[in-house]
Design a protein around this motif. Structure first.
Motif, short mmCIF file in Angstrom:
data_model
loop_
_atom_site.label_atom_id
_atom_site.label_comp_id
_atom_site.label_asym_id
_atom_site.label_seq_id
_atom_site.Cartn_x
_atom_site.Cartn_y
_atom_site.Cartn_z
N ILE A 43 92.95 97.64 60.59
CA ILE A 43 93.26 96.25 60.24
C ILE A 43 92.70 95.90 58.86
N LYS A 44 91.50 96.39 58.56
CA LYS A 44 90.91 96.10 57.25
C LYS A 44 91.72 96.75 56.13
N PHE A 45 92.23 97.94 56.37
CA PHE A 45 93.09 98.58 55.37
C PHE A 45 94.35 97.76 55.15
N PHE A 46 94.90 97.23 56.24
CA PHE A 46 96.12 96.42 56.13
C PHE A 46 95.84 95.16 55.31
N VAL A 47 94.73 94.49 55.60
CA VAL A 47 94.37 93.28 54.87
C VAL A 47 94.12 93.60 53.39
N ALA A 48 93.49 94.75 53.12
CA ALA A 48 93.23 95.14 51.73
C ALA A 48 94.55 95.36 50.98
N SER A 49 95.51 96.01 51.63
CA SER A 49 96.81 96.23 50.98
C SER A 49 97.51 94.91 50.70
N GLU A 50 97.42 93.97 51.64
CA GLU A 50 98.02 92.65 51.41
C GLU A 50 97.31 91.90 50.29
N SER A 51 96.01 92.13 50.14
CA SER A 51 95.26 91.50 49.06
C SER A 51 95.79 91.94 47.71
N PHE A 52 96.06 93.24 47.55
CA PHE A 52 96.63 93.74 46.29
C PHE A 52 98.00 93.14 46.04
N PHE A 53 98.76 92.96 47.11
CA PHE A 53 100.09 92.38 46.98
C PHE A 53 100.01 90.95 46.43
N PHE A 54 99.15 90.16 47.01
CA PHE A 54 99.01 88.78 46.54
C PHE A 54 98.38 88.72 45.15
N MET A 55 97.49 89.66 44.87
CA MET A 55 96.88 89.69 43.54
C MET A 55 97.95 89.90 42.48
N ALA A 56 98.91 90.77 42.78
CA ALA A 56 100.00 91.02 41.83
C ALA A 56 100.85 89.76 41.64
N LEU A 57 101.11 89.04 42.73
CA LEU A 57 101.91 87.82 42.62
C LEU A 57 101.18 86.75 41.81
N ILE A 58 99.88 86.61 42.03
CA ILE A 58 99.10 85.60 41.31
C ILE A 58 99.02 85.93 39.82
N ILE A 59 98.81 87.20 39.50
CA ILE A 59 98.77 87.62 38.10
C ILE A 59 100.11 87.35 37.43
N SER A 60 101.21 87.62 38.15
CA SER A 60 102.54 87.36 37.59
C SER A 60 102.73 85.87 37.33
N TYR A 61 102.26 85.04 38.26
CA TYR A 61 102.39 83.59 38.09
C TYR A 61 101.61 83.13 36.86
N LEU A 62 100.39 83.63 36.72
CA LEU A 62 99.57 83.24 35.56
C LEU A 62 100.20 83.70 34.26
N TYR A 63 100.79 84.89 34.28
CA TYR A 63 101.42 85.42 33.06
C TYR A 63 102.59 84.53 32.64
N TYR A 64 103.49 84.23 33.60
CA TYR A 64 104.67 83.44 33.25
C TYR A 64 104.29 82.00 32.89
N ARG A 65 103.23 81.50 33.51
CA ARG A 65 102.80 80.15 33.15
C ARG A 65 102.31 80.11 31.72
N PHE A 153 106.92 79.90 41.52
CA PHE A 153 106.29 79.06 42.55
C PHE A 153 106.80 79.41 43.95
N PHE A 154 108.12 79.47 44.12
CA PHE A 154 108.65 79.74 45.45
C PHE A 154 108.33 81.16 45.92
N THR A 155 108.27 82.10 44.98
CA THR A 155 107.92 83.47 45.39
C THR A 155 106.49 83.54 45.90
N LEU A 156 105.57 82.96 45.13
CA LEU A 156 104.15 83.03 45.51
C LEU A 156 103.86 82.24 46.79
N THR A 157 104.26 80.99 46.82
CA THR A 157 103.96 80.16 48.00
C THR A 157 104.83 80.53 49.19
N GLY A 158 106.05 81.01 48.92
CA GLY A 158 106.93 81.40 50.02
C GLY A 158 106.39 82.60 50.78
N PHE A 159 105.89 83.60 50.05
CA PHE A 159 105.33 84.76 50.74
C PHE A 159 104.07 84.36 51.52
#
Length: 215
Positions: A43-65, A153-159
């Protein structure tokens, strides 16, 4: 010849149900210590993988902003105060889930059920608030394909909303099993995994809320 068995289900079906009930293995039987640790590590490995996924989305949002000056758009169409209220409810839901699991350790599954029910209600209210935000944006003609702000916005908050929805399904399953008597404490790998996932969803939203609404 007429069946004279008193059970309306018939003798064969009644016997099969009796055998099935005897073979039912409730989840409350604790996993062996080694299996439990392996399960929690998975379960911890799964949560860690999801953390990287959201990190990529947040970085993308900051870049485009940064390159598209989305800050002005954020100030115009987003309601930080209203979303902040729903965010507080989501954070509170982590507390109610912790409260329920805390009482499971004291072998009080009824309080676990109350904690799960409160967590589900708070999570559902948060999703309702997300829906209100989306409806407002659509009325303002902000859609996922209209501009870079809508897409980001919709990609980040939607996921994130999708993860909250999955979490509500998991919590509902755990609640049903709790009411059936499957979790009596003091520990449960299933409850611990669900709690870890829900806390993860809450922490991710705090980061998303800070990045999207406050910064």
């Amino acid at each position: 010849m007429k069946n004279k068995h008193p059970n309306p289900l018939g003798a064969d079906r009644a016997d099969r149900l009796a055998v099935a009930s005897q073979q039912y293995v409730p989840i409350r039987r604790e996993l062996p210590e080694r299996a439990r640790r392996q399960y929690e590590l998975l379960i911890k490995f799964f949560v860690a993988s999801e953390s990287f996924f959201f990190m990529a989305l947040i970085i993308s949002y900051l870049y485009y902003r940064g390159v598209n000056q989305m800050i002005d758009m954020t100030d115009q169409v987003l309601n930080a105060q209203s979303t902040g209220m729903f965010t507080a409810l989501l954070v509170l839901s982590s507390g109610t889930l912790w409260w329920g699991r805390h009482h499971l350790e004291r072998q009080k599954p009824v309080r676990l059920a109350w904690g799960l029910a409160a967590t589900i209600a708070l999570g559902a209210v948060f999703l309702y608030g997300q829906g209100l935000e989306y409806a407002h944006l659509l009325r303002e003609n902000v859609t996922v394909d209209r501009n870079i702000f809508g897409s980001a916005f919709f990609t980040l908050t939607g996921f994130h909303a999708l993860h909250v929805f999955v979490g509500l399904i998991l919590l509902s399953i755990v609640l049903i099993l709790t009411l059936l008597g499957d979790f009596t404490g003091p520990r449960s790998a299933a409850v611990a995994a669900t709690e870890l996932y829900w806390h993860f969803v809450d922490v991710v939203w705090l980061i998303v809320f800070t990045v999207v609404y406050l910064i």
